[in-house]
Design an enzyme around this catalytic site. Structure first.
Site, PDB file in Angstrom:
ATOM      1  N   THR A  70     -41.625 -52.661   1.635  1.00 18.64           N
ATOM      2  CA  THR A  70     -40.866 -51.444   1.356  1.00 18.64           C
ATOM      3  C   THR A  70     -39.405 -51.630   1.733  1.00 18.64           C
ATOM      4  O   THR A  70     -38.490 -51.222   1.000  1.00 18.64           O
ATOM      5  CB  THR A  70     -41.466 -50.253   2.122  1.00 18.64           C
ATOM      6  OG1 THR A  70     -42.790 -50.009   1.638  1.00 18.64           O
ATOM      7  CG2 THR A  70     -40.636 -48.999   1.940  1.00 18.64           C
ATOM      8  N   ALA A 195     -46.149 -59.541   2.499  1.00 14.17           N
ATOM      9  CA  ALA A 195     -47.086 -60.568   2.941  1.00 14.17           C
ATOM     10  C   ALA A 195     -48.504 -60.074   3.138  1.00 14.17           C
ATOM     11  O   ALA A 195     -49.468 -60.823   2.936  1.00 14.17           O
ATOM     12  CB  ALA A 195     -46.585 -61.208   4.233  1.00 14.17           C
ATOM     13  N   HIS A 196     -48.676 -58.815   3.552  1.00 16.74           N
ATOM     14  CA  HIS A 196     -50.043 -58.364   3.836  1.00 16.74           C
ATOM     15  C   HIS A 196     -50.864 -58.173   2.563  1.00 16.74           C
ATOM     16  O   HIS A 196     -52.065 -57.927   2.637  1.00 16.74           O
ATOM     17  CB  HIS A 196     -50.039 -57.086   4.675  1.00 16.74           C
ATOM     18  CG  HIS A 196     -49.552 -55.872   3.981  1.00 16.74           C
ATOM     19  ND1 HIS A 196     -48.224 -55.591   3.785  1.00 16.74           N
ATOM     20  CD2 HIS A 196     -50.220 -54.822   3.431  1.00 16.74           C
ATOM     21  CE1 HIS A 196     -48.095 -54.453   3.163  1.00 16.74           C
ATOM     22  NE2 HIS A 196     -49.287 -53.954   2.919  1.00 16.74           N
ATOM     23  N   CYS A 323     -57.631 -35.527  -4.662  1.00 15.71           N
ATOM     24  CA  CYS A 323     -58.571 -35.009  -3.673  1.00 15.71           C
ATOM     25  C   CYS A 323     -58.511 -35.796  -2.363  1.00 15.71           C
ATOM     26  O   CYS A 323     -59.047 -35.356  -1.352  1.00 15.71           O
ATOM     27  CB  CYS A 323     -59.991 -35.057  -4.224  1.00 15.71           C
ATOM     28  SG  CYS A 323     -60.189 -34.260  -5.815  1.00 15.71           S
TER      29      CYS A 323
END
Length: 471
Positions: A70, A195-196, A323
């Protein structure tokens, strides 16, 4: 317990774990220092940068490590927009970009910039010609993900990049989901990744800015990472991330076709789910897609309840359903595609997923859906009774009004399904609802049940959705 949410975060790769532990011992010092420990850390950082740049398809001096994917998106977008302020202030992006891109777009618009959103088709794919049409003299930056994080659809990056280059507008590619599977093709200008998503540790992002791209880093600068990501970086995590990415690419080049194997398992899910579960819509491009990801939506199902059922059965999956959202608004991706949002399930298989786990998931899913539908009082699947001929629907007929105000998805659609047979063919049912998902899911229900969606009308509270019975 099978973990099927690799698109959110992939399990730590064994090579990453080994590299992380080693780097904690060898790479703890400041790589900017000239003493022995600093030189050792610098060697580790340089090796990690070379490995990551090779995997991305750029030069090592074009790549910076950031604290997250991000952060890389934000830095990349703000850096290009600031550098091209004189060329134009219009940001162009697809309607299905990650929220990291959309948040920057909101800030850019609030600061006086312009934003153009390019629509997608029902598979979630943009048309290169539509992007080309959005490129004008005031376009400063185009943002396009290489593949969608919710439905897996691959975007035509290479074709879009060619249009951008011809127009002299830089293209930023969010490659978070696709980098594990290979380099992004095309003449992109800026690329970001996380990376994750490929089995590296969290807290490491990639920001690649190709030479010749005008870029002005924003905020206080220092000498680290070319001024694009200030502060003392997490070197052990960076080393582990690069090691995992290098291991994945080496395995693929060595003949281990994990993408093909997982793609086969996803093909099985795409084919079997509609056969096993009634009233299901599998979404996303069936061919041009990520190999490990499949998304489907189940009619008359609460997404949160279904995820809890699957969790109790031992499967970890995610959802784009309203939901399951704290904002109670439908996924902007599903909304842009115009597909069903309720009961949405995203399955993203991590490396090494066993075929037996997929088969067990297919065994468990039908009962999980049936259980949720039973709790919501959904009637047995109503057969579609086709009208005898056009004459039966030609004349207007009386209608019913269903008050579903204050009730969350999928209740408005369920109430509609319960009463549609009470009106004659040609008659209407008006559903009063104030749940944002109704605007998306009632038209989707009509398409699935071969009824006519007349449209939305204003109401004192919420909106009135009018459906005409056709069959």
């Amino acid at each position: 317990m099978p973990y099927f949410d690799a698109a959110s975060a992939a399990p730590l790769h064994p090579v990453a774990r080994e590299a992380l532990l080693a780097a904690l011992d060898e790479g703890w010092a400041d790589p900017a220092r000239l003493y022995r420990e600093g030189r050792r850390a610098r060697l580790l950082l340089d090796a990690a940068r070379e490995a990551a740049a090779d995997a991305v398809g750029c030069r090592p001096d074009e790549l910076a490590f950031t604290p997250s994917g991000t952060h890389a998106v934000h830095s990349g977008m703000f850096g290009v927009l600031a550098a091209r302020r004189r060329a134009g202030r219009r940001l162009v992006h697809s309607a299905v970009e990650h929220s990291a891109v959309l948040h920057v777009a909101e800030v850019h618009a609030a600061a006086g910039g312009a934003v153009t959103e390019v629509p997608v088709d029902r598979t979630g794919r943009v048309a290169p010609a539509a992007v080309a049409d959005a490129l004008g003299g005031d376009a400063a930056l185009v943002c396009l993900q290489s593949a969608n994080h919710e439905v897996g659809t691959a975007q035509p990056v290479e074709e879009v990049a060619a249009h951008c280059r011809a127009a002299g507008v830089p293209l930023l590619v969010d490659a978070a989901q696709s980098v594990p599977w290979g380099p992004v093709p095309g003449a992109w200008s800026v690329l970001t990744a996380s990376a994750h998503k490929w089995g590296g540790p969290p807290g490491v992002g990639l920001l690649a800015v190709r030479k010749g791209t005008r870029f002005a880093p924003q905020g206080p600068l220092d000498e680290r990472e070319s001024g694009r990501s200030p502060g003392f970086g997490n070197l052990p995590a960076v080393v582990a991330a690069a090691a995992a990415l290098r291991a994945l690419r080496a395995a693929a080049e060595g003949g281990a076709d994990e993408a093909g194997r997982l793609g086969g398992l996803v093909d099985r899910i795409r084919a079997r789910v509609p056969e096993l579960v009634p009233d299901v819509e599998v979404v996303g491009d069936p061919v041009r897609r990520l190999p490990h990801l499949v998304t489907f939506s189940c009619l008359y199902v609460d997404g949160e309840a279904l995820l809890h059922e699957l969790d109790r059965a031992g499967f970890s999956v995610s959802s784009g359903s309203s939901c399951t959202s704290s904002t109670l608004t439908p996924s902007h991706v599903l909304r842009a595609m115009g597909v069903l949002s309720e009961g949405n399930v995203r399955v993203s298989l991590p490396y090494g997923t066993e075929a037996a786990d997929v088969e067990r998931f297919l065994t468990v899913l039908p009962e999980a859906v049936r259980s949720v539908r039973e709790r919501f009082g959904v009637p047995v699947q109503e057969p579609v009774h086709r009208a005898a001929g056009p004459a039966e629907v030609a004349a207007p007929a009386p209608g019913l009004v269903v008050d579903a105000l204050g009730r969350r998805c999928p209740v408005p659609v369920i109430e509609l399904a319960k009463v549609i047979d009470r009106v004659p063919v040609g008659g209407t049912v008006t559903v009063l609802a104030d749940d944002a998902a109704a605007r998306q899911d009632i038209p989707a229900w009509c398409a699935m049940r071969e009824q006519e969606y007349v449209g939305e009308e204003p109401a004192e509270r919420g909106a009135a959705y009018v459906v005409r019975r056709r069959v």
